[in-house]
Design a protein around this motif. Structure first.
Motif, PDB file in Angstrom:
ATOM      1  N   ILE A   6       0.875  -1.161  -0.117  1.00 57.61           N
ATOM      2  CA  ILE A   6       0.018   0.138  -0.112  1.00 57.61           C
ATOM      3  C   ILE A   6       0.926   1.174   0.066  1.00 57.61           C
ATOM      4  N   LEU A   7       1.908   1.112   0.755  1.00 64.00           N
ATOM      5  CA  LEU A   7       2.746   2.501   0.951  1.00 64.00           C
ATOM      6  C   LEU A   7       3.334   2.781  -0.433  1.00 64.00           C
ATOM      7  N   SER A   9       2.519   1.999  -3.301  1.00 67.66           N
ATOM      8  CA  SER A   9       1.445   2.579  -4.440  1.00 67.66           C
ATOM      9  C   SER A   9       1.035   4.069  -4.251  1.00 67.66           C
ATOM     10  N   LYS A  10       1.407   4.423  -3.007  1.00 66.31           N
ATOM     11  CA  LYS A  10       1.023   5.840  -2.793  1.00 66.31           C
ATOM     12  C   LYS A  10       1.964   6.891  -3.548  1.00 66.31           C
ATOM     13  N   HIS A 104      -6.087   6.755  10.257  1.00 62.69           N
ATOM     14  CA  HIS A 104      -4.893   6.945  10.013  1.00 62.69           C
ATOM     15  C   HIS A 104      -3.905   6.255  10.842  1.00 62.69           C
ATOM     16  N   ILE A 117      -0.721   5.577   6.556  1.00 67.95           N
ATOM     17  CA  ILE A 117      -1.709   5.038   5.782  1.00 67.95           C
ATOM     18  C   ILE A 117      -2.960   5.563   6.243  1.00 67.95           C
ATOM     19  N   SER A 118      -3.966   5.710   5.395  1.00 72.79           N
ATOM     20  CA  SER A 118      -5.228   5.947   5.754  1.00 72.79           C
ATOM     21  C   SER A 118      -6.188   5.081   5.567  1.00 72.79           C
ATOM     22  N   ASP A 121      -6.621   4.788   2.001  1.00 71.61           N
ATOM     23  CA  ASP A 121      -5.457   3.922   1.110  1.00 71.61           C
ATOM     24  C   ASP A 121      -5.874   2.517   1.044  1.00 71.61           C
ATOM     25  N   LYS A 124      -9.048   1.376  -0.921  1.00 75.40           N
ATOM     26  CA  LYS A 124      -8.491   1.382  -2.211  1.00 75.40           C
ATOM     27  C   LYS A 124      -7.547   0.275  -2.655  1.00 75.40           C
ATOM     28  N   ALA A 125      -6.817  -0.146  -2.028  1.00 77.05           N
ATOM     29  CA  ALA A 125      -5.876  -1.506  -2.354  1.00 77.05           C
ATOM     30  C   ALA A 125      -6.561  -2.643  -2.213  1.00 77.05           C
TER      31      ALA A 125
END
Length: 144
Positions: A6-7, A9-10, A104, A117-118, A121, A124-125
């Motif tokens: 996830i991180l 992909s940000k 968060h 990460i929120s 996020d 969405k993932a």
């Protein structure tokens, strides 16, 4: 899916941090300018000392009025910081956020904050992951 994925992909690995002595008004301006929902308050060692979110600010304005804007962030921040690690799963993080009623999480690796990460996020993932699974199942059914 893992928090690390996830991180990765940000768009930016940059973490917005502030000090607890900052005025709430200044924190609100940073939130607005950067279009984020929370800021991490860091201690001298660079680790999370607290989190201040839009919700924290609105709650305190509702309770105390505009005087809160001149207060220090440290007086209204959420000081019980829950963290996650890059190896945590998206499902675990979603459950943690849902049960704790926050949106968060600072991500800590080797005693260092490497990101935030929120819940957005993570959702969405998970949606992307579910779409890939659906496409794979449709392909198997159709014989691709």
């Amino acid at each position: 899916m893992l928090v690390k994925q996830i991180l990765d992909s940000k768009p930016s690995g940059r973490v917005l941090t502030i000090e607890s002595r900052m005025a709430v008004q200044d924190a609100a301006e940073i939130l607005s300018k950067n279009r984020v929902g929370a800021l991490v308050i860091i201690s001298r060692d660079g680790m999370p000392d607290g989190v201040i979110s839009e919700r924290d600010i609105v709650r305190e304005i509702g309770r105390l009025g505009e005087v809160v804007l001149r207060s220090e962030v440290g007086s209204i921040m959420s000081s019980e910081v829950v963290i996650c690690t890059p190896g945590d799963t998206a499902d675990h993080v979603l459950r943690t956020m849902t049960e704790g009623r926050f949106r968060h999480l600072p991500v800590i690796e080797n005693n260092r904050m490497i990101g935030v990460i929120s819940i957005g996020d993570v959702v969405k993932a998970r949606l992307e992951e579910l779409n890939l699974e659906r496409d794979a199942l449709e392909g198997m059914i159709a014989g691709y």
